[in-house]
Design a protein around this motif. Structure first.
Motif, mmCIF file in Angstrom:
data_model
loop_
_atom_site.group_PDB
_atom_site.id
_atom_site.type_symbol
_atom_site.label_atom_id
_atom_site.label_comp_id
_atom_site.label_asym_id
_atom_site.label_seq_id
_atom_site.Cartn_x
_atom_site.Cartn_y
_atom_site.Cartn_z
ATOM 1 N N LYS A 1 -24.812 -3.581 -70.136
ATOM 2 C CA LYS A 1 -24.384 -4.941 -69.786
ATOM 3 C C LYS A 1 -24.011 -5.756 -71.026
ATOM 4 C CE LYS A 1 -27.057 -4.886 -65.511
ATOM 5 N NZ LYS A 1 -28.133 -5.498 -64.702
ATOM 6 N N THR B 1 -24.695 -9.887 -75.162
ATOM 7 C CA THR B 1 -25.710 -9.213 -74.339
ATOM 8 C C THR B 1 -25.862 -10.004 -73.046
ATOM 9 O OG1 THR B 1 -27.507 -10.384 -75.495
ATOM 10 C CG2 THR B 1 -26.884 -8.221 -76.329
ATOM 11 N N ASP C 1 -27.104 -9.015 -69.983
ATOM 12 C CA ASP C 1 -28.123 -8.645 -69.006
ATOM 13 C C ASP C 1 -28.925 -9.894 -68.622
ATOM 14 O OD1 ASP C 1 -30.587 -7.764 -67.792
ATOM 15 O OD2 ASP C 1 -30.220 -5.769 -68.610
ATOM 16 N N MET D 1 -30.619 -2.138 -76.277
ATOM 17 C CA MET D 1 -29.227 -2.367 -75.893
ATOM 18 C C MET D 1 -28.277 -1.970 -77.014
ATOM 19 S SD MET D 1 -29.253 -5.944 -73.711
ATOM 20 C CE MET D 1 -30.636 -6.795 -74.458
#
Length: 295
Positions: A193, A214, A216, A281
């Motif tokens: 994501k 980022t 998410d 991530m």
């Protein structure tokens, strides 16, 4: 002679003791909505000779965005330093929908990123900082004080990470080209994501830096930034950088603390899972895996 020596010593001690803050406020621009404010700030930057390489409006942080620019003198100086100095090439400018503008205190960030090599680029840092102040206005500094001499080895507190700690994400057998292609492709796919905000690639030097959004909703910027203060919007976005055949991302207990040095321990504990989840991530974007444990 004794007076001269004492004066020189006091001046040196005074220099060492001077504290820096990570951001400056600029002059307000016409606001009302974020798009209008960002366009006005961007116009000032381009007129002053900065090159816009990315724009970032993080989901979940309403009315806040950042503009990422480069400045030719600073880019040249950091390229000459080489290696991990590439992480300091992007210059971030924060903008709010009401027209509030903030921007990086380049001396603060470059002392931290360049460490013992700061002197090699000091002239270019000061020149770029002067251009920023002229373009955007020279307002008061903010964000929390750190002594200049503490920035090269900065860490939030004993036992936490410094610049190099836990930063390596992956080594690529195919070298620099494989690293860049992997990161570029994964950002294009939205792995973990994420999304690309900018990329600066110098193939002749085997150096690159990518801005990473980022997105998410559980672990990304919209979650943790709101818990510790979106006024520091010029801290964003995060970055992955490539040196030769290795990819790196500054670990969040370093990178976040550097951007929010006045953060209280209770606030830091509220985002306790952020350092490991963020590195996870970044590792996925790099095509690797992070084996740390979420706290």
């Amino acid at each position: 002679m004794k007076k001269i020596l004492l004066g020189a010593l006091l001046a040196f001690v005074s220099f060492l003791a001077h504290a820096l803050q990570p951001y400056f406020y600029g002059d307000k621009v016409p606001g009302g909505d974020l798009k209008t404010a960002m366009a006005a700030a961007e116009q000032k930057l381009t007129a002053a000779g900065f090159t816009v390489v990315g724009r970032h409006t993080p989901p979940g942080i309403a009315g806040h965005g950042s503009i990422v620019v480069t400045e030719p003198g600073l880019t040249s100086a950091l390229t000459q330093v080489g290696g991990k100095a590439i992480v300091g090439v992007p210059i971030r400018v924060g903008v709010k929908a009401d027209g509030t503008v903030s921007y990086l205190n380049l001396e603060y960030w470059q002392r931290a990123f360049l460490r013992n090599d700061y002197g090699k680029a000091e002239g270019a840092v000061k020149a770029a900082a002067g251009k920023l102040a002229q373009a955007l206005g020279s307002g008061k500094p903010f964000g929390g004080e750190v002594k200049a001499e503490d920035l090269p080895g900065y860490r939030y507190m004993a036992g936490m990470e410094r610049f190099d700690d836990k930063s390596e994400l992956k080594t690529y057998p195919g070298g620099f080209d494989e690293a860049v292609k992997t990161i570029r492709d994964n950002l294009g796919k939205g792995v973990a994501k994420t999304a690309k905000v900018y990329e600066i690639v110098m193939p002749e030097k085997k150096l690159a830096v990518f801005g990473v959004a980022t997105n998410d909703p559980e672990d990304g910027e919209g979650w943790w930034v709101n818990k510790i203060g979106a006024e520091h919007i010029a801290a964003l976005p995060w970055e992955i950088f490539v040196v030769d055949n290795k990819a790196y991302a500054l670990f969040a207990r370093y990178r976040t603390a550097l951007a929010w040095p006045d953060l209280g321990m209770f606030q830091f504990m509220k985002i306790g899972s952020h350092p490991d989840s963020n590195q996870g991530m970044m590792a996925k974007v790099a095509g690797g895996a992070y084996e740390g444990k979420t706290q």
